[in-house]
Design an enzyme around this catalytic site. Structure first.
Site, PDB file in Angstrom:
ATOM      1  N   SER A  86      -6.552  15.835   5.220  1.00  0.00           N
ATOM      2  CA  SER A  86      -5.759  16.140   3.882  1.00  0.00           C
ATOM      3  C   SER A  86      -6.900  16.659   2.915  1.00  0.00           C
ATOM      4  CB  SER A  86      -4.750  15.491   3.520  1.00  0.00           C
ATOM      5  OG  SER A  86      -4.253  15.682   2.095  1.00  0.00           O
TER       6      SER A  86
ATOM      7  N   GLY B 255     -10.405  16.551   3.472  1.00  0.00           N
ATOM      8  CA  GLY B 255     -11.503  17.482   3.943  1.00  0.00           C
ATOM      9  C   GLY B 255     -11.069  18.967   3.981  1.00  0.00           C
TER      10      GLY B 255
ATOM     11  N   LYS C 256     -14.536  17.656  18.592  1.00  0.00           N
ATOM     12  CA  LYS C 256     -14.301  19.181  19.389  1.00  0.00           C
ATOM     13  C   LYS C 256     -12.849  19.118  19.926  1.00  0.00           C
ATOM     14  CE  LYS C 256     -16.800  22.883  20.950  1.00  0.00           C
ATOM     15  NZ  LYS C 256     -16.820  23.252  22.472  1.00  0.00           N
TER      16      LYS C 256
ATOM     17  N   GLY D   4     -10.013  18.664  18.906  1.00  0.00           N
ATOM     18  CA  GLY D   4      -9.161  17.818  18.220  1.00  0.00           C
ATOM     19  C   GLY D   4      -8.026  18.388  17.280  1.00  0.00           C
TER      20      GLY D   4
ATOM     21  N   ASP E 163      -9.876   6.051   6.917  1.00  0.00           N
ATOM     22  CA  ASP E 163     -10.683   4.987   6.791  1.00  0.00           C
ATOM     23  C   ASP E 163     -10.796   4.175   8.220  1.00  0.00           C
ATOM     24  OD1 ASP E 163     -10.807   5.259   3.954  1.00  0.00           O
ATOM     25  OD2 ASP E 163      -8.493   5.176   3.946  1.00  0.00           O
ATOM     26  N   ALA E 164     -10.006   4.136   8.969  1.00  0.00           N
ATOM     27  CA  ALA E 164      -9.970   3.370  10.240  1.00  0.00           C
ATOM     28  C   ALA E 164     -11.147   3.997  11.039  1.00  0.00           C
ATOM     29  CB  ALA E 164      -8.649   3.240  11.140  1.00  0.00           C
TER      30      ALA E 164
ATOM     31  N   HIS F  78     -12.879   6.986  -1.188  1.00  0.00           N
ATOM     32  CA  HIS F  78     -12.242   5.898  -1.265  1.00  0.00           C
ATOM     33  C   HIS F  78     -13.287   4.674  -1.289  1.00  0.00           C
ATOM     34  CE1 HIS F  78      -8.405   3.661  -1.090  1.00  0.00           C
ATOM     35  NE2 HIS F  78      -8.215   3.879   0.136  1.00  0.00           N
TER      36      HIS F  78
ATOM     37  N   SER G 257      21.402  11.932 -22.551  1.00  0.00           N
ATOM     38  CA  SER G 257      22.559  11.319 -23.532  1.00  0.00           C
ATOM     39  C   SER G 257      22.286  10.076 -24.276  1.00  0.00           C
ATOM     40  CB  SER G 257      23.871  11.417 -22.829  1.00  0.00           C
ATOM     41  OG  SER G 257      23.817  10.357 -21.850  1.00  0.00           O
TER      42      SER G 257
HETATM   43  N1  LIG Z   1      -4.690  12.128   2.057  1.00  0.00           N
HETATM   44  C1  LIG Z   1      -5.397  12.131   0.701  1.00  0.00           C
HETATM   45  O1  LIG Z   1      -4.794  12.907  -0.022  1.00  0.00           O
HETATM   46  C2  LIG Z   1      -6.362  11.187  -0.179  1.00  0.00           C
HETATM   47  C3  LIG Z   1      -7.390  10.469   0.858  1.00  0.00           C
HETATM   48  N2  LIG Z   1      -8.395  10.068   0.498  1.00  0.00           N
HETATM   49  C4  LIG Z   1      -9.237   9.198   1.164  1.00  0.00           C
HETATM   50  O2  LIG Z   1      -9.998  10.437   1.861  1.00  0.00           O
HETATM   51  C5  LIG Z   1     -10.523   9.888   3.294  1.00  0.00           C
HETATM   52  C6  LIG Z   1      -9.758  11.031   4.202  1.00  0.00           C
HETATM   53  O3  LIG Z   1      -8.606  10.886   4.190  1.00  0.00           O
HETATM   54  P1  LIG Z   1      -7.530  11.929   4.831  1.00  0.00           P
HETATM   55  O4  LIG Z   1      -8.027  13.412   4.449  1.00  0.00           O
HETATM   56  O5  LIG Z   1      -6.273  11.641   4.404  1.00  0.00           O
HETATM   57  O6  LIG Z   1      -7.787  11.865   6.340  1.00  0.00           O
HETATM   58  P2  LIG Z   1      -6.883  10.857   7.429  1.00  0.00           P
HETATM   59  O7  LIG Z   1      -6.856   9.763   6.860  1.00  0.00           O
HETATM   60  O8  LIG Z   1      -5.588  11.758   7.584  1.00  0.00           O
HETATM   61  O9  LIG Z   1      -7.876  11.200   8.641  1.00  0.00           O
HETATM   62  C7  LIG Z   1      -8.061  12.306   9.340  1.00  0.00           C
HETATM   63  C8  LIG Z   1      -9.351  12.496   9.792  1.00  0.00           C
HETATM   64  O10 LIG Z   1      -9.853  11.518  10.479  1.00  0.00           O
HETATM   65  C9  LIG Z   1     -10.362  11.946  11.834  1.00  0.00           C
HETATM   66  N3  LIG Z   1     -10.237  10.879  12.619  1.00  0.00           N
HETATM   67  C10 LIG Z   1      -9.140   9.904  12.885  1.00  0.00           C
HETATM   68  N4  LIG Z   1      -9.587   9.253  13.762  1.00  0.00           N
HETATM   69  C11 LIG Z   1     -10.680   9.336  14.368  1.00  0.00           C
HETATM   70  C12 LIG Z   1     -11.475   8.981  15.373  1.00  0.00           C
HETATM   71  N5  LIG Z   1     -11.226   7.921  15.928  1.00  0.00           N
HETATM   72  N6  LIG Z   1     -12.823   9.505  15.591  1.00  0.00           N
HETATM   73  C13 LIG Z   1     -13.056  10.615  14.853  1.00  0.00           C
HETATM   74  N7  LIG Z   1     -12.486  11.245  13.823  1.00  0.00           N
HETATM   75  C14 LIG Z   1     -11.324  10.600  13.783  1.00  0.00           C
HETATM   76  C15 LIG Z   1      -9.265  13.172  12.366  1.00  0.00           C
HETATM   77  O11 LIG Z   1      -9.710  13.888  13.341  1.00  0.00           O
HETATM   78  P3  LIG Z   1      -8.861  14.316  14.439  1.00  0.00           P
HETATM   79  O12 LIG Z   1      -7.733  15.306  13.990  1.00  0.00           O
HETATM   80  O13 LIG Z   1      -9.595  14.713  15.277  1.00  0.00           O
HETATM   81  O14 LIG Z   1      -8.002  13.101  14.787  1.00  0.00           O
HETATM   82  C16 LIG Z   1      -9.335  13.770  10.912  1.00  0.00           C
HETATM   83  O15 LIG Z   1     -10.415  14.709  10.719  1.00  0.00           O
HETATM   84  C17 LIG Z   1      -9.865   8.382   3.219  1.00  0.00           C
HETATM   85  O16 LIG Z   1     -11.126   7.677   2.989  1.00  0.00           O
HETATM   86  C18 LIG Z   1      -8.749   8.379   2.279  1.00  0.00           C
HETATM   87  O17 LIG Z   1      -8.407   7.149   1.765  1.00  0.00           O
HETATM   88  C19 LIG Z   1      -8.667   9.740  -0.973  1.00  0.00           C
HETATM   89  C20 LIG Z   1      -7.706  10.419  -1.733  1.00  0.00           C
HETATM   90  C21 LIG Z   1      -6.422  10.935  -1.233  1.00  0.00           C
HETATM   91 MG   LIG Z   2      -5.089   6.153  -1.016  1.00  0.00          MG
END
Ligand SMILES: NC(=O)C1=CN([C@@H]2O[C@H](COP(=O)(O)OP(=O)(O)OC[C@H]3O[C@@H](n4cnc5c(N)ncnc54)[C@H](OP(=O)(O)O)[C@@H]3O)[C@@H](O)[C@H]2O)C=CC1
Ligand SMILES: [Mg+2]
Ligand SMILES: CC(=O)[C@](C)(O)C(=O)O
Ligand SMILES: [Mg+2]
Length: 410
Positions: free
Chosen positions: A98, A100, A120, A122, A158-159, A182, A328
């Protein structure tokens, strides 16, 4: 048309407050939104639009209910200045979820040199291609992008930030900047093992909203509010860089904080009023209505629809007192009496939640769950279960009835 339940004084003070407020849309911003709509999306539009919105505001110390805090505004960072500031940089977005998506498209529309790095083929790879990123030109594997980037924006989940850290760390070499949205990885380092090299700047800009909103607000010419923080300042420019990047990714204004404060408040807020709390409260109210013989449409309307479409937007625009005054005298009496009851009932839950954030329990749970290879499907199962609740199925039908809507999806 008159507005009978709001006193003139209340209206006057609401107007005064909103014209004082740092977030009040400037007239230029409004005309900008028209401009943004009038032209085709992406590349050419936003830079033109952003130039039109030179507001006379910049860094400010503002009084937030008696506490003075620093706020940075985009008026200090006109587009030419941003482009000049980052002219020698390659900004590498690692991850395309979201954030990115929102931050990346905004950076690209701002004319900065930005590339995306994802796995790649994914899910994100495909989404990036749909958004116009081109393999080999500005779309690469995570490793390739990390290598090319002078500013690496660590926007994996984050994971995954933790899981990929040892593998990616060698790319974060002296002179580069590491950017987070974050505080999670850095603050919970005992669990995540994310300890940045000591010779790079480590900064944060965390939009306080969904990445989808980061994008839509940018296209409208407004801007999300974000937090900025510095974890490591090697160059002496880390704060300035985090503010500049914060504006470049689409923030309208930025609050200064720390990595720790950002992550504690963020994890707490999303589990509480922003997401978990609201679903729990809606569900409890709806279920009691249903148990007392009310129809699904009535229970949904009296719980969710009226809140989201009528009353909450009033709170958002003008504050809670304004919304009360717009309802009201009957509603006001009851709401005033019951608010402290809810506060009392909720307080211990919030205290337990904050403790669970601070002691790392929430982090442990997230790392375990979101590290699964099946994380997307596993999450989908649970959110699908919410969608399958009678309350939200009724909501689907209610939303479809809204004039101008042809379906139940918002
Ligand atoms: N969502 C939001 O609106 C907000 C998020 N944040 C922070 O921004 C950061 C990004 O969050 P968000 O944009 O939500 O993304 P997500 O938490 O939804 O993570 C998705 C991204 O992580 C990649 N990914 C997941 N697992 C793996 C893995 N094992 N190896 C490689 N890539 C992986 C996914 O790639 P693939 O598609 O290939 O799985 C995808 O590009 C986080 O730190 C979050 O806390 C901060 C503010 C708000
Ligand atoms: Mg959050
Ligand atoms: C959108 C946002 O700010 C959240 C709720 O904190 C998140 O998605 O992590
Ligand atoms: Mg958040």
């Amino acid at each position: 048309m008159s507005f009978p339940v709001v006193s003139r004084n209340a209206l006057r003070s609401a107007v005064r407050a909103s014209s004082r407020s740092a977030v009040a849309p400037a007239p230029a911003a409004r005309s900008l939104s028209m401009l943004a709509k009038a032209v085709t999306p992406r590349a050419a539009t936003a830079p033109v639009a952003r130039l039109a919105v030179q507001q006379q505001r910049g860094l400010k110390t503002l009084d937030f209910a008696g506490t003075k805090e620093k706020v940075y505004e985009r008026a200090d960072w006109p587009l030419e200045k941003l482009q000049d500031y980052f002219k020698n940089d390659t900004i590498a977005l690692l991850g395309y979820g979201s954030q990115g998506h929102g931050q990346g498209l905004n950076l690209r529309d701002n004319g900065l040199n930005v590339i995306v790095g994802v796995r790649k083929d994914g899910h994100s790879w495909k989404e990036a291609i749909q958004d116009g990123w081109v393999p080999g030109k500005n779309l690469f594997t995570i490793e390739e992008a990390a290598e090319k980037g002078t500013i690496c924006m660590y926007l994996l989940s984050d994971a995954a930030q933790s899981e990929q850290w040892e593998h990616l760390k060698p790319y974060f070499t002296k002179g580069k900047t590491l950017y987070f949205s974050h505080g999670f990885s850095v603050v919970y380092k005992d669990q995540t093992k994310v300890i940045p090299p000591s010779d790079i700047d480590v900064i944060l800009c965390a939009p306080k909203g969904s990445g989808r909103t980061v994008r839509t607000q940018f296209l409208k010419g407004t801007g999300i509010n974000s937090s900025v923080a510095v974890h490591q300042d090697v160059t002496g420019k880390a704060l300035e860089k985090s503010v500049a990047l914060g504006i470049a990714v689409g923030s309208g204004y930025l609050y200064e904080t720390t990595f720790e404060k950002e992550v504690y408040s963020d994890l707490y807020g999303e589990r509480g009023c922003l997401m978990g709390g609201i679903q729990g409260m809606f569900k409890a109210q709806y279920d009691v209505l249903r148990a007392n013989g009310h129809s699904p449409s009535e229970a949904f309307n009296e719980t969710c629809e009226e809140a989201l479409m009528s009353l909450f937007p009033l709170v958002g625009e003008h504050g809670m007192d304004y919304m009360y005054k717009a309802c009201s005298t009957t509603a006001r009496r009851g709401a005033l009496d019951w608010a402290p009851e809810f506060e009392k009932a909720c307080k211990p839950v919030f205290e337990r939640l904050y403790a669970s954030v601070r002691d790392g329990s929430e982090t442990r749970r997230t790392l375990e769950f979101a590290s699964r290879p099946t994380y997307r499907e596993d999450y989908d199962k649970e959110t699908d279960a919410i969608a399958a609740q009678e309350m939200w199925r009724a909501g689907h039908t209610v939303r479809a009835l809204r004039p101008g809507r042809d379906g139940g999806k918002l």
